[in-house]
Design a protein around this motif. Structure first.
Motif, PDB file in Angstrom:
ATOM      1  N   ARG A 190       0.798  -0.732  -0.048  1.00 31.12           N
ATOM      2  CA  ARG A 190      -0.047  -0.047   0.195  1.00 31.12           C
ATOM      3  C   ARG A 190       1.046   1.322   0.195  1.00 31.12           C
ATOM      4  O   ARG A 190       0.074   2.025  -0.623  1.00 31.12           O
ATOM      5  N   GLU A 193       1.735   2.183  -3.522  1.00 30.82           N
ATOM      6  CA  GLU A 193       0.840   3.365  -3.630  1.00 30.82           C
ATOM      7  C   GLU A 193       1.062   4.499  -3.759  1.00 30.82           C
ATOM      8  O   GLU A 193       0.453   5.654  -4.308  1.00 30.82           O
ATOM      9  N   LYS A 196       3.228   6.030  -4.796  1.00 28.44           N
ATOM     10  CA  LYS A 196       2.886   6.575  -6.871  1.00 28.44           C
ATOM     11  C   LYS A 196       1.546   7.817  -6.972  1.00 28.44           C
ATOM     12  O   LYS A 196       2.323   8.670  -7.392  1.00 28.44           O
ATOM     13  N   ARG A 197       1.519   7.848  -6.098  1.00 34.03           N
ATOM     14  CA  ARG A 197       0.663   9.000  -6.119  1.00 34.03           C
ATOM     15  C   ARG A 197       1.201  10.358  -5.576  1.00 34.03           C
ATOM     16  O   ARG A 197       0.295  11.415  -6.424  1.00 34.03           O
TER      17      ARG A 197
END
Length: 306
Positions: A190, A193, A196-197
């Motif tokens: 998680r 992610e 990356k965001r």
């Protein structure tokens, strides 16, 4: 003899009550605005309150709705009161300090970081002079967190990570959460992610400053989620859900499920509240509220937290 008087709001988890704060040489008074009472229920008793000045133990400068406009009083009898002022917080603070209440032991000014450094709390904790619970509660207080404002409610961390075993060995470090990381960074997949965001948003093309988490580790929704079974939080929860309980599957009913959701759900990074460490009754549906059944009404009925 009156020393100072000003308009303010008395802040509680349920509401902000407009009125006036009056400081005398012996007492602090709060007089509720009569117009406000007339709008709600002209027959109910006014919410006027009185505190003896010699019972005042601590004065903390607070924020309310992101404005540095509030004060919280802590009294010798362990009660407290939270007030929000339109413009003259500093004058109220100085008037009270100038009166030199005999039991006043705390009236610090400065940033939370400065106050914490001066407090010596960490040294006391390391020497075993205060418990883990007291240490965290005092850090919360210095940080401006309070039971009187759900949006700034005290925060406690998830400590254990094993909620599936019938018995756990508290000497085994594998049963504990990694406290060196925020809860959003505990799950490596998680976390990728989130990173990356953040990276994708750095260009600013979306018109929003980059961020890792789209939610917060504590907010008013988190507090009423956990305290659903205890008034006045039951009523607050119903108000938040437009007059009814939420879908049964989304209610707090299983600690292990909640922990797993906080580890895997990209929009859930909530920590705990202090009640987990001293008030187990909040996990019991003593008032026998009907919360419905999981799985669209064909699953188990939600009752006590398991």
């Amino acid at each position: 003899k009156e020393v100072y008087s000003t308009s303010c709001d008395l802040i509680t988890p349920m509401k902000a009550t407009p009125g006036r704060l009056e400081i005398t040489t012996t007492h602090i008074y709060f007089w509720e605005t009569l117009e406000m009472r007339a709008k709600e229920d002209v027959h109910r008793a006014p919410k006027d309150r009185k505190w003896r000045l010699d019972q005042l133990r601590e004065i903390h400068q607070r924020r309310y709705l992101l404005r540095r406009s509030s004060l919280e009083f802590f009294l010798v009898d362990q009660t407290n009161a939270f007030f929000n002022f339109k413009r003259d917080r500093s004058k109220v603070f100085s008037k009270l300090v100038d009166l030199r209440p005999p039991n006043l032991i705390y009236s610090e000014t400065g940033t939370a970081e400065e106050i914490f450094k001066r407090s010596g709390l960490t040294k006391k904790w390391q020497l075993g002079q205060i418990s883990n619970f007291d240490y965290l509660m005092q850090i919360n207080t210095i940080a401006g967190r309070t039971y009187n404002d759900l949006s700034q409610y005290p925060v406690f961390p998830w400590v254990l990570s094993n909620f599936s075993s019938e018995e756990i060995d508290l000497r085994d470090p594998r049963n504990y959460r990694d406290l060196s990381r925020p809860i959003g960074a505990l799950n490596p997949e998680r976390l990728k992610e989130y990173l990356k965001r953040y990276s994708d948003m750095k260009g600013g093309e979306m018109g929003v400053p980059p961020f890792h988490y789209g939610s917060h580790y504590s907010n008013s929704g988190t507090v009423v989620f956990y305290l659903l079974r205890v008034e006045p939080f039951t009523s607050l929860f119903i108000d938040l859900q437009s007059g009814k309980f939420d879908i049964a599957d989304r209610l707090f009913h299983n600690i292990e499920d909640t922990w797993n959701n906080c580890l895997t759900n990209p929009s859930d990074v909530k920590e705990l509240i202090p009640e987990f460490f001293y008030f187990p009754e909040f996990l019991t549906n003593s008032n026998k509220f009907y919360f419905g059944k999981t799985k669209g009404g064909i699953g188990a009925q939600v009752d006590d937290v398991i």
